[in-house]
Design an enzyme around this catalytic site. Structure first.
Site, PDB file in Angstrom:
ATOM      1  N   LYS A   1       0.826  -1.213   0.000  1.00 18.26           N
ATOM      2  CA  LYS A   1       0.000   0.000   0.000  1.00 18.26           C
ATOM      3  C   LYS A   1       0.858   1.259   0.000  1.00 18.26           C
ATOM      4  O   LYS A   1       0.606   2.197  -0.752  1.00 18.26           O
ATOM      5  CB  LYS A   1      -0.936   0.019   1.206  1.00 18.26           C
ATOM      6  CG  LYS A   1      -1.967  -1.090   1.240  1.00 18.26           C
ATOM      7  CD  LYS A   1      -2.999  -0.885   2.342  1.00 18.26           C
ATOM      8  CE  LYS A   1      -2.413  -0.917   3.734  1.00 18.26           C
ATOM      9  NZ  LYS A   1      -1.868  -2.246   4.112  1.00 18.26           N
TER      10      LYS A   1
ATOM     11  N   ARG B   1      -9.517   1.061   9.274  1.00 22.13           N
ATOM     12  CA  ARG B   1      -9.136  -0.329   9.518  1.00 22.13           C
ATOM     13  C   ARG B   1     -10.272  -1.154  10.087  1.00 22.13           C
ATOM     14  O   ARG B   1     -10.128  -2.361  10.260  1.00 22.13           O
ATOM     15  CB  ARG B   1      -7.927  -0.393  10.460  1.00 22.13           C
ATOM     16  CG  ARG B   1      -6.649   0.078   9.806  1.00 22.13           C
ATOM     17  CD  ARG B   1      -5.442  -0.325  10.612  1.00 22.13           C
ATOM     18  NE  ARG B   1      -4.211   0.045   9.927  1.00 22.13           N
ATOM     19  CZ  ARG B   1      -2.995  -0.287  10.361  1.00 22.13           C
ATOM     20  NH1 ARG B   1      -2.870  -0.996  11.455  1.00 22.13           N
ATOM     21  NH2 ARG B   1      -1.925   0.091   9.691  1.00 22.13           N
TER      22      ARG B   1
ATOM     23  N   ARG C   1      12.022  -6.588   6.201  1.00 22.53           N
ATOM     24  CA  ARG C   1      11.958  -5.138   6.068  1.00 22.53           C
ATOM     25  C   ARG C   1      12.815  -4.469   7.146  1.00 22.53           C
ATOM     26  O   ARG C   1      12.859  -4.915   8.288  1.00 22.53           O
ATOM     27  CB  ARG C   1      10.500  -4.667   6.188  1.00 22.53           C
ATOM     28  CG  ARG C   1      10.301  -3.202   5.855  1.00 22.53           C
ATOM     29  CD  ARG C   1       8.851  -2.899   5.522  1.00 22.53           C
ATOM     30  NE  ARG C   1       7.954  -3.068   6.657  1.00 22.53           N
ATOM     31  CZ  ARG C   1       6.646  -2.808   6.597  1.00 22.53           C
ATOM     32  NH1 ARG C   1       6.101  -2.405   5.464  1.00 22.53           N
ATOM     33  NH2 ARG C   1       5.880  -2.977   7.660  1.00 22.53           N
TER      34      ARG C   1
ATOM     35  N   ARG D   1      11.697  -2.955  12.939  1.00 25.80           N
ATOM     36  CA  ARG D   1      10.624  -2.540  13.828  1.00 25.80           C
ATOM     37  C   ARG D   1      10.070  -3.750  14.576  1.00 25.80           C
ATOM     38  O   ARG D   1      10.039  -4.864  14.061  1.00 25.80           O
ATOM     39  CB  ARG D   1       9.502  -1.884  13.024  1.00 25.80           C
ATOM     40  CG  ARG D   1       9.840  -0.507  12.534  1.00 25.80           C
ATOM     41  CD  ARG D   1       8.862   0.058  11.521  1.00 25.80           C
ATOM     42  NE  ARG D   1       7.540  -0.553  11.507  1.00 25.80           N
ATOM     43  CZ  ARG D   1       6.675  -0.411  10.493  1.00 25.80           C
ATOM     44  NH1 ARG D   1       7.005   0.307   9.438  1.00 25.80           N
ATOM     45  NH2 ARG D   1       5.502  -0.975  10.537  1.00 25.80           N
TER      46      ARG D   1
ATOM     47  N   ARG E   1      -0.315  -9.567  13.510  1.00 28.87           N
ATOM     48  CA  ARG E   1      -0.874  -8.463  12.726  1.00 28.87           C
ATOM     49  C   ARG E   1      -1.801  -8.995  11.636  1.00 28.87           C
ATOM     50  O   ARG E   1      -2.862  -8.412  11.358  1.00 28.87           O
ATOM     51  CB  ARG E   1       0.244  -7.641  12.082  1.00 28.87           C
ATOM     52  CG  ARG E   1       1.065  -6.824  13.058  1.00 28.87           C
ATOM     53  CD  ARG E   1       2.263  -6.200  12.388  1.00 28.87           C
ATOM     54  NE  ARG E   1       1.886  -5.156  11.436  1.00 28.87           N
ATOM     55  CZ  ARG E   1       2.716  -4.647  10.537  1.00 28.87           C
ATOM     56  NH1 ARG E   1       3.959  -5.095  10.445  1.00 28.87           N
ATOM     57  NH2 ARG E   1       2.310  -3.698   9.727  1.00 28.87           N
TER      58      ARG E   1
END
Length: 207
Positions: free
Chosen positions: A15, A87, A121, A154, A165
């Site tokens: 996104k 969300r 990531r 992160r 998640r």
């Protein structure tokens, strides 16, 4: 061209990448709740301190915090991309009271691919640049190309948190696909493959 855009899809589906291309190419203003919340955490604002405990666990930040933040940002903007908001259906209803969304673009990616993407990531704590160890590595290992800061993983990109998640997404956010489909505003685009080809489909859906 459709002016008010919601980007849907699970964490790691691309996104943010597509929103950035839409901004550079078409002049949209990207509003990312993730970026805004991380900024609030870094600045240790009241919102940031409240949100941090939810973000570190991979959960959703409560609706009242997010809705208040987004309403301030949306006011007065014409061409917007909402990345990471709404969300939940409750957030979508609150958004609909303020702005008429033209299209919801759902970027569809299998869970196995998402876990691989997210756990590889790496992020810059200073300028928010994002890298990927396989697909977009920094020129110097562990160092941001843009500002030279040390990159880090992160907490919400670690495998256990990523899986949580995705579970949270399926439970809370996936119903938005049905929400926008019933309103005739949903377009689903496969999110695996060449980024430019995916963007070509995104751009076509905006016409």
């Amino acid at each position: 061209m459709k002016a008010k855009v919601v980007l849907l899809g699970p964490p790691g589906c691309g996104k943010g990448t597509q929103a950035e291309k839409m901004g550079d190419d078409l002049g949209y203003v990207k509003l990312s709740t993730g970026d805004m919340l991380r900024e609030a955490v870094r600045n240790k604002t009241e919102l940031g301190l409240k949100a941090k405990t939810y973000m570190d666990a991979g959960g959703l930040v409560p609706n009242d915090l997010i809705i208040g933040l987004m309403k301030e940002k949306i006011a007065g903007l014409d061409k917007i991309i909402l990345d990471g908001f709404p969300r939940t259906v409750e957030q979508a209803d609150a958004l609909a009271e303020q702005v008429d969304i033209d299209i919801a673009i759902n970027i569809d990616v299998p869970d196995e691919e998402l876990i691989t993407r997210l756990t590889q990531r790496r992020s810059c704590p200073d300028c928010n640049a994002v890298y990927h160890l396989t697909n977009k590595p920094p020129m110097k290992e562990g160092v941001c190309d843009k500002c030279g800061a040390a990159l880090y993983q992160r907490d919400d990109d670690k495998e256990e948190t990523v899986k949580n998640r995705l579970e949270v997404y399926r439970k809370n956010t996936f119903p938005l696909i049905d929400y926008y489909e019933k309103r005739g505003k949903l377009v689903t685009i496969p999110g695996v493959g060449d980024i430019s080809e995916i963007y070509a489909q995104v751009k076509k859906s905006l016409l």
